[in-house]
Design a protein around this motif. Structure first.
Motif, PDB file in Angstrom:
ATOM      1  N   HIS B 119      -3.723  11.569  23.368  1.00  0.00           N
ATOM      2  CA  HIS B 119      -2.918  11.482  24.590  1.00  0.00           C
ATOM      3  C   HIS B 119      -2.351  10.103  24.888  1.00  0.00           C
ATOM      4  N   GLU B 120      -2.975   9.070  24.318  1.00  0.00           N
ATOM      5  CA  GLU B 120      -2.525   7.724  24.694  1.00  0.00           C
ATOM      6  C   GLU B 120      -1.826   6.987  23.557  1.00  0.00           C
ATOM      7  N   SER B 121      -2.223   7.272  22.336  1.00  0.00           N
ATOM      8  CA  SER B 121      -1.725   6.432  21.233  1.00  0.00           C
ATOM      9  C   SER B 121      -0.274   6.729  20.863  1.00  0.00           C
ATOM     10  N   GLY B 122       0.170   7.922  21.160  1.00  0.00           N
ATOM     11  CA  GLY B 122       1.548   8.275  20.836  1.00  0.00           C
ATOM     12  C   GLY B 122       1.768   8.676  19.386  1.00  0.00           C
ATOM     13  N   VAL B 123       0.721   8.617  18.558  1.00  0.00           N
ATOM     14  CA  VAL B 123       0.937   8.931  17.136  1.00  0.00           C
ATOM     15  C   VAL B 123       1.231  10.409  16.895  1.00  0.00           C
ATOM     16  N   THR B 124       0.978  11.230  17.917  1.00  0.00           N
ATOM     17  CA  THR B 124       1.223  12.669  17.713  1.00  0.00           C
ATOM     18  C   THR B 124       2.669  13.049  18.084  1.00  0.00           C
ATOM     19  N   ASN B 125       3.443  12.071  18.487  1.00  0.00           N
ATOM     20  CA  ASN B 125       4.805  12.392  18.927  1.00  0.00           C
ATOM     21  C   ASN B 125       5.744  12.749  17.784  1.00  0.00           C
ATOM     22  N   SER B 126       5.414  12.309  16.585  1.00  0.00           N
ATOM     23  CA  SER B 126       6.288  12.685  15.470  1.00  0.00           C
ATOM     24  C   SER B 126       5.456  13.211  14.305  1.00  0.00           C
ATOM     25  N   ILE B 127       6.128  14.022  13.505  1.00  0.00           N
ATOM     26  CA  ILE B 127       5.460  14.611  12.345  1.00  0.00           C
ATOM     27  C   ILE B 127       5.524  13.626  11.182  1.00  0.00           C
ATOM     28  N   ASP B 128       4.412  13.470  10.505  1.00  0.00           N
ATOM     29  CA  ASP B 128       4.338  12.577   9.350  1.00  0.00           C
ATOM     30  C   ASP B 128       4.967  11.204   9.643  1.00  0.00           C
ATOM     31  N   PRO B 129       4.447  10.514  10.667  1.00  0.00           N
ATOM     32  CA  PRO B 129       5.112   9.305  11.163  1.00  0.00           C
ATOM     33  C   PRO B 129       5.179   8.150  10.157  1.00  0.00           C
ATOM     34  N   LEU B 130       4.321   8.155   9.157  1.00  0.00           N
ATOM     35  CA  LEU B 130       4.344   7.020   8.229  1.00  0.00           C
ATOM     36  C   LEU B 130       5.234   7.271   7.006  1.00  0.00           C
ATOM     37  N   ALA B 131       5.850   8.445   6.952  1.00  0.00           N
ATOM     38  CA  ALA B 131       6.711   8.770   5.807  1.00  0.00           C
ATOM     39  C   ALA B 131       7.784   7.708   5.643  1.00  0.00           C
ATOM     40  N   GLY B 132       8.029   7.357   4.391  1.00  0.00           N
ATOM     41  CA  GLY B 132       9.079   6.377   4.141  1.00  0.00           C
ATOM     42  C   GLY B 132       8.572   4.958   4.000  1.00  0.00           C
ATOM     43  N   SER B 133       7.371   4.708   4.473  1.00  0.00           N
ATOM     44  CA  SER B 133       6.779   3.374   4.264  1.00  0.00           C
ATOM     45  C   SER B 133       6.497   3.191   2.774  1.00  0.00           C
ATOM     46  N   TYR B 134       6.886   2.065   2.238  1.00  0.00           N
ATOM     47  CA  TYR B 134       6.718   1.867   0.796  1.00  0.00           C
ATOM     48  C   TYR B 134       5.258   2.075   0.381  1.00  0.00           C
ATOM     49  N   THR B 135       4.358   1.414   1.112  1.00  0.00           N
ATOM     50  CA  THR B 135       2.944   1.474   0.735  1.00  0.00           C
ATOM     51  C   THR B 135       2.421   2.904   0.779  1.00  0.00           C
ATOM     52  N   ILE B 136       2.758   3.598   1.851  1.00  0.00           N
ATOM     53  CA  ILE B 136       2.272   4.972   2.000  1.00  0.00           C
ATOM     54  C   ILE B 136       2.838   5.876   0.894  1.00  0.00           C
ATOM     55  N   GLU B 137       4.101   5.752   0.628  1.00  0.00           N
ATOM     56  CA  GLU B 137       4.705   6.625  -0.390  1.00  0.00           C
ATOM     57  C   GLU B 137       4.122   6.325  -1.772  1.00  0.00           C
ATOM     58  N   LYS B 138       3.947   5.043  -2.042  1.00  0.00           N
ATOM     59  CA  LYS B 138       3.394   4.653  -3.350  1.00  0.00           C
ATOM     60  C   LYS B 138       1.954   5.170  -3.497  1.00  0.00           C
ATOM     61  N   LEU B 139       1.176   4.956  -2.440  1.00  0.00           N
ATOM     62  CA  LEU B 139      -0.216   5.430  -2.482  1.00  0.00           C
ATOM     63  C   LEU B 139      -0.263   6.952  -2.629  1.00  0.00           C
ATOM     64  N   THR B 140       0.612   7.634  -1.917  1.00  0.00           N
ATOM     65  CA  THR B 140       0.632   9.093  -1.991  1.00  0.00           C
ATOM     66  C   THR B 140       0.930   9.550  -3.422  1.00  0.00           C
ATOM     67  N   ASP B 141       1.940   8.897  -4.040  1.00  0.00           N
ATOM     68  CA  ASP B 141       2.276   9.240  -5.430  1.00  0.00           C
ATOM     69  C   ASP B 141       1.087   9.012  -6.359  1.00  0.00           C
ATOM     70  N   THR B 142       0.458   7.858  -6.190  1.00  0.00           N
ATOM     71  CA  THR B 142      -0.656   7.506  -7.078  1.00  0.00           C
ATOM     72  C   THR B 142      -1.806   8.501  -6.921  1.00  0.00           C
ATOM     73  N   ILE B 143      -2.139   8.800  -5.679  1.00  0.00           N
ATOM     74  CA  ILE B 143      -3.253   9.729  -5.447  1.00  0.00           C
ATOM     75  C   ILE B 143      -2.892  11.108  -5.994  1.00  0.00           C
ATOM     76  N   GLU B 144      -1.663  11.532  -5.742  1.00  0.00           N
ATOM     77  CA  GLU B 144      -1.256  12.848  -6.226  1.00  0.00           C
ATOM     78  C   GLU B 144      -1.413  12.934  -7.747  1.00  0.00           C
ATOM     79  N   GLU B 145      -0.945  11.874  -8.404  1.00  0.00           N
ATOM     80  CA  GLU B 145      -1.021  11.848  -9.863  1.00  0.00           C
ATOM     81  C   GLU B 145      -2.472  11.950 -10.335  1.00  0.00           C
ATOM     82  N   GLN B 146      -3.355  11.189  -9.666  1.00  0.00           N
ATOM     83  CA  GLN B 146      -4.757  11.200 -10.090  1.00  0.00           C
ATOM     84  C   GLN B 146      -5.437  12.533  -9.767  1.00  0.00           C
ATOM     85  N   VAL B 147      -5.007  13.154  -8.684  1.00  0.00           N
ATOM     86  CA  VAL B 147      -5.585  14.457  -8.346  1.00  0.00           C
ATOM     87  C   VAL B 147      -5.149  15.506  -9.380  1.00  0.00           C
TER      88      VAL B 147
END
Lengths: 321, 286, 129
Positions: B119-147
């Motif tokens: 209710h206070e942090s505001g992080v629920t206001n958007s879906i997948d709010p970190l999408a597009g961040s270089y670090t997040i996208e890179k980490l997501t790719d790496t984890i996906e590959e390893q999975v």
């Protein structure tokens, strides 16, 4: 020692457990020898099974079921579960009993885990003596479980009257490896997890390997059983086959023959171990090996002449009892 | 069976640990993989079949007995990771769970942590709010590959059931846990308050103690219940349950519900199932 | 030949949290001990019978459910009953400090709470063996 032996004969659990430690630790060899000699006249009644096969074949689960059935006919069962020691630390995780842990509170079942250790004489020596302890203590069955790889495993398996080789479908490469070694020593072949794809194919493969083997040997009556330990399926049939195989061994004299072969191996093993120990002692007296190396290096002595003389002296000193 | 007829009802259970960005990427990778598996391997058509629904619990093994209030901060970070990663529901651990069962106060803070994030942090206001961040996208790719690497490996072993039976999965988990602990012991990995920034402290005095009398009380209530219920009906329902358990085509749930309505106990129901199915024995590889 | 130290790591009670017990088991193996692990949900009776059959020198009990005050002493009492109270019992898990004196009084020789480095446990075993 007489006291410990008496307690074992009276089936005292603590005494049995303690004496196996005595055997394993080799801290007091003369005590161990006296114990085994005292128990020897009381041995020979237990039926010894070896159960082996690749990791993941379900040996412990199957064994768990066998124990269940043997207990229903009121037979006392001892299990020796051998796991490898770490070559680096010398430690071991002994986890085989986990799957049999529901029998932990049954006084008619004794489960003992053993680490392979790698001490002089090897795990085979300790297992042989541990079998005698259980045998003398009145256990009807002594079952040895090992993971089916390596020469040590084969030596351990050779201590049993019947070897059960547990296989499982889907270990394509492993059966190739098994054919070379462990397949040779199997008496009863158990295909566990029979509901998996490939169980029937595995059965025909084993039949084929056995037909090659049997054509080279005199008639044998290997049998192949199909079980599912987790579903409790085929266990009774497998046991019936094992029992009937044992009866045939007993009736046609092969059991006595097998047991004599075992004694022969045991005697050879004891002799070699003892002689090796003496040889090491002989070489290490006052670090004289170093002196001899020096003498031979400087051509002051020649190897055969020197050692024939020294060994002669040593044997006289030794005064073999 | 048509995959779309039930796939939308499947859900997953994840853990959230302290490495915020890695955790977010982990959940994102999981969603991607699930969508691909459902679409490409099982030919799902409905978008809801491809949506990964998941519950998250904060990581119990990250709680420390030392300076236990620090756990409030850890749980908050883990909560954030789960929400930023798109979790549908959440269980937040209490600060004192490395010391005992949680007190009422501790449980309330854990709940408030979720509510503050919601209710206070505001992080629920958007879906997948970190999408597009270089670090997040890179980490997501790496984890996906390893999975995928793991999934293929498990497929090679003959499927997940087989991999669990022969201990592969447990071994991977235990190796990771062992490595983690060794890193903590060597100081290579910092755990605040445990191997760094330690203080001389006394344990909080308000640790929950469960009154042993509660057990006797419960046993009393149970035997009272067994006297009062219609035992004939209970026996009948339990027999029906046993018959249903013997028939692999039968759905046990409706039978269990009718047994519960007759006040059959959890123990009685489980004993029937235990007798019919046996008990699971874990395979342990250490 | 020196005697090998054998240790039973056992989980009494109903909680399934075995990460700690497994870590300790494995770390003790790496320290050169022979470790027998019972798996979760063991009764005190099963633990004691296992310890006797395996002729262990130590039993390490792990419990995270809060039932330690009840179950740990039961293991001690059963060992006494079987004349096996020379086996040393230590414990670990989620155990409040205020419970430790009571457990020690009842015969649990050492209690290791979360965050204990493994070297402390090894040092204890070496000093007590």
């Amino acid at each position: 020692m007489q006291n410990l032996a008496n307690q074992i004969l009276k089936q005292d659990i603590r005494a049995i457990a303690r004496s196996i430690s005595l055997i394993e630790n080799e801290t007091d060899i003369s005590q161990k020898e006296a114990l085994i000699d005292t128990l020897h006249p009381h041995c020979g009644n237990a039926i010894v099974w070896g159960i082996t096969g690749p990791p993941g074949a379900g040996k412990s689960s199957l064994l768990d079921r066998f124990i269940e059935h043997l207990r229903q006919s009121n037979k006392k069962v001892a299990v020796i579960a051998v796991d490898p020691s770490s070559p680096f630390s010398g430690g071991a995780i002994l986890g085989d009993r986990l799957r049999m842990q529901k029998h932990a509170t049954d006084d008619g079942v004794f489960i003992r885990s053993m680490a392979s250790r790698g001490h002089l004489g090897g795990v085979a020596g300790a297992t042989a003596d541990a079998i005698k302890v259980f045998d003398a203590a009145g256990f009807d069955y002594v079952i040895i479980e090992t993971i089916g790889v390596g020469q040590t495993e084969i030596e351990v398996m050779e201590l049993s009257d019947i070897v059960l080789l547990v296989l499982v479908p889907g270990l394509g490469d492993e059966i190739q490896a098994m054919k070379a070694g462990v397949m040779e020593i199997g008496d009863i072949f158990i295909i566990n997890k029979k509901d998996l794809d490939g169980a029937d194919r595995l059965k025909s493969e084993i039949e084929y390997v056995l037909s090659l083997k049997d054509s080279m040997e005199s008639a044998s009556n290997h049998s192949i059983c199909m079980t599912s330990a987790t579903q409790n399926d085929g266990i009774g049939d497998a046991l019936a086959q094992i029992h009937s195989y044992f009866s045939s061994l007993h009736d046609d004299g092969r059991l006595a023959q097998k047991r004599k072969e075992r004694i022969e191996k045991e005697l050879k093993h004891i002799a070699t171990t003892k002689i090796m120990a003496s040889a090491n002692r002989f070489l290490n007296i006052d670090q004289r090996l170093n002196d001899w190396v020096e003498e031979v290096f400087q051509k002051k002595a020649s190897p055969y002449k020197l050692l024939n003389k020294k060994i002669g002296e040593f044997l006289q000193e030794l005064n073999w009892q | 069976m048509d995959i779309d007829s039930f796939a939308g009802r499947l859900s997953f259970f994840f853990n959230a640990h302290n490495d915020l960005l890695e955790e977010v990427a982990k959940f994102r990778a999981a969603r991607r993989i699930w969508a691909k598996v459902m679409k490409e391997k099982f030919n799902a058509q409905k978008p809801t079949s491809m949506m990964l629904r998941f519950h998250t619990q904060t990581g119990g093994s990250t709680l420390t007995a030392q300076q236990p209030d620090n756990n409030i901060v850890r749980v908050a970070i883990q909560t954030l990771a789960a929400v930023l990663g798109g979790t549908q529901s959440l269980h937040t651990n209490s600060r004192d769970e490395a010391l005992g069962l949680p007190t009422e106060d501790s449980v309330r803070i854990a709940l408030r942590t979720q509510q503050i994030v919601a209710h206070e942090s505001g992080v629920t206001n958007s879906i997948d709010p970190l999408a597009g961040s270089y670090t997040i996208e890179k980490l997501t790719d790496t984890i996906e590959e390893q999975v995928w690497h793991y999934l293929n490996k498990i497929e090679d072993i003959g499927g997940m059931v087989r991999a669990i039976e022969n201990g592969y999965v447990q071994k991977e988990i235990q190796d990771a846990a062992y490595r983690y602990q060794q890193e903590v012991e060597s100081g290579e990995r910092v755990v605040v308050g445990v191997n760094k920034f330690t203080i001389n402290e006394n344990q909080p005095s308000d640790i929950l103690k469960v009154d042993p009398k509660l057990r006797d009380l419960q046993i009393c209530k149970l035997s009272e219940l067994k006297k009062q219920r219609n035992n004939e009906n209970v026996t009948q329902k339990l027999t029906e349950l046993r018959l249903a358990a013997q028939d692999s085509d039968k759905n046990l749930m409706p039978v269990i519900v009718t047994a519960v309505k007759e006040y059959a106990t959890l123990g009685e129901i489980c004993n029937i199932l235990r007798e019919e199915f046996g008990e699971y024995q874990e395979s342990i590889v250490l | 030949m020196t005697k090998k130290i054998r240790i039973l790591i056992a989980k009494p009670g109903l909680d399934g949290h075995d990460r700690g017990a497994k870590y300790v088991a494995r770390a003790l193996k790496d320290a050169g001990y022979e470790v027998i692990y019972t798996g979760i949900r063991q009764t005190p009776d099963a633990i004691v019978k296992t310890a006797i059959q395996e002729d262990v020198d130590f039993i390490g009990l792990s419990l995270l459910s809060g039932a330690h005050n009840e179950l740990f002493p039961k293991v001690v009492d059963l060992l006494k009953l079987k004349n096996a109270d020379d086996i040393i019992i230590f414990g670990g898990g989620v155990i409040p400090e205020s419970d430790i004196p009571g457990l020690k009084e009842k015969g649990i020789r050492a209690v290791f709470t979360p965050g204990t480095p493994i070297k402390d446990i090894i040092a204890y075993i070496e000093s007590a063996k």
